[in-house]
Design an enzyme around this catalytic site. Sequence first.
Site, PDB file in Angstrom:
ATOM      1  CG  HIS A 182      -2.223   0.665   1.005  1.00  0.00           C
ATOM      2  ND1 HIS A 182      -2.341   2.027   0.833  1.00  0.00           N
ATOM      3  CD2 HIS A 182      -3.483   0.166   0.923  1.00  0.00           C
ATOM      4  CE1 HIS A 182      -3.612   2.339   0.675  1.00  0.00           C
ATOM      5  NE2 HIS A 182      -4.326   1.225   0.715  1.00  0.00           N
ATOM      6  CD  GLU A 312      -4.196  -0.088  -2.762  1.00  0.00           C
ATOM      7  OE1 GLU A 312      -4.744  -1.061  -2.185  1.00  0.00           O
ATOM      8  OE2 GLU A 312      -4.676   1.068  -2.744  1.00  0.00           O
TER       9      GLU A 312
END
Length: 348
Positions: A182, A312
């Site tokens: 992340h 992501e």
Amino acid sequence: MLIMVTITKEKLNAQTDIPLMKYTVDKGNGYSFSCLNVGAALTSLTMPDKDGKTSNILLSFNDPEDFITDQTYFFGKAIGRVGGRIKDGAFQFNNEYIQLPQNEGNNTLHGGNNGFHSLWWDVSELENGIVFTKTIDPEMDGFPAELAASISYTWISGNQLQIEFTGENQSEMATLFNPTTHNYFNLNDNKTAGLKSHLLSIPARETVELDKNQIPTGKLLNISGTAYDFNKESSLLEKLESVKQIGASGFDDPYKVTDSEIAVLRNSDNGRYIRIHSDRNGLVFYSLNATESKEIVNDGHALSPHMAVALEPQTLPGAVHHPDFGNIVLDAGDKKTYRIIYELSVDA
């Protein structure tokens, strides 16, 4: 030119039972990265610009203790066992109903409150990087089965950072495994400039349809020619204005990708490039749409909306309920490895 990689470690000032350690892997040519043993977090990725000035291209908390307590932004954290949201915090496998920890209403987000991002990891040094390892049992994170997990960060050929996730199911029951990382990217030296001069391309024709709670419906949406289409390199600031005009607060969308190069982010002012490679079919693009100003990031700046973008790579979210999206079940005894590569370069 011979590149000598050096690895250093530093104990950070934090009130914790386990020492908070920072590991830095420096190539000696302006490219380096740093990680923490909590959350296997990538807190810094440093590279030069066209004038040779180096800067961390990731958003990062100013106070190291924030990496321990945060359950909102997940800056640089490893995410698992499953990235994204799982509807109702449950799934069925072989006609068995399996309940998972619910940490966003009735849903499971990013592996629950005790997912990869919150765990303390064992660390070993590699020749050109570091590896985090941990055996995670159901009592730790609320997911079924014992999972032997490893996350490595390694410099490979050129100025490429490879992130490798491996999960091995060491139990006699199935579990889920769809990890990601992340990281929020801002290629400007001054992070308060936000996404100024940022251009993004994503080779994708479809996104996953989401309901009002950001849960995948199982449908794919054709985005060709819309504000969500990044097949042609586009200004992020201009695209943000376009989606705001149709009622969105920004981007928080899973793109279905088919190529190994799933995104290219560059800065037209300072020449920094990052090409993202993945072996999976999804890319969640989040433009940091909501923040609290009390959060302090790089160089003491207050965090603000659209200060950076998260990209992501993962198997499409919702796969556990929509098999056409991919298979994230890790059956008894099975082992899977996934790789993400950040290819860094500078356009002089």
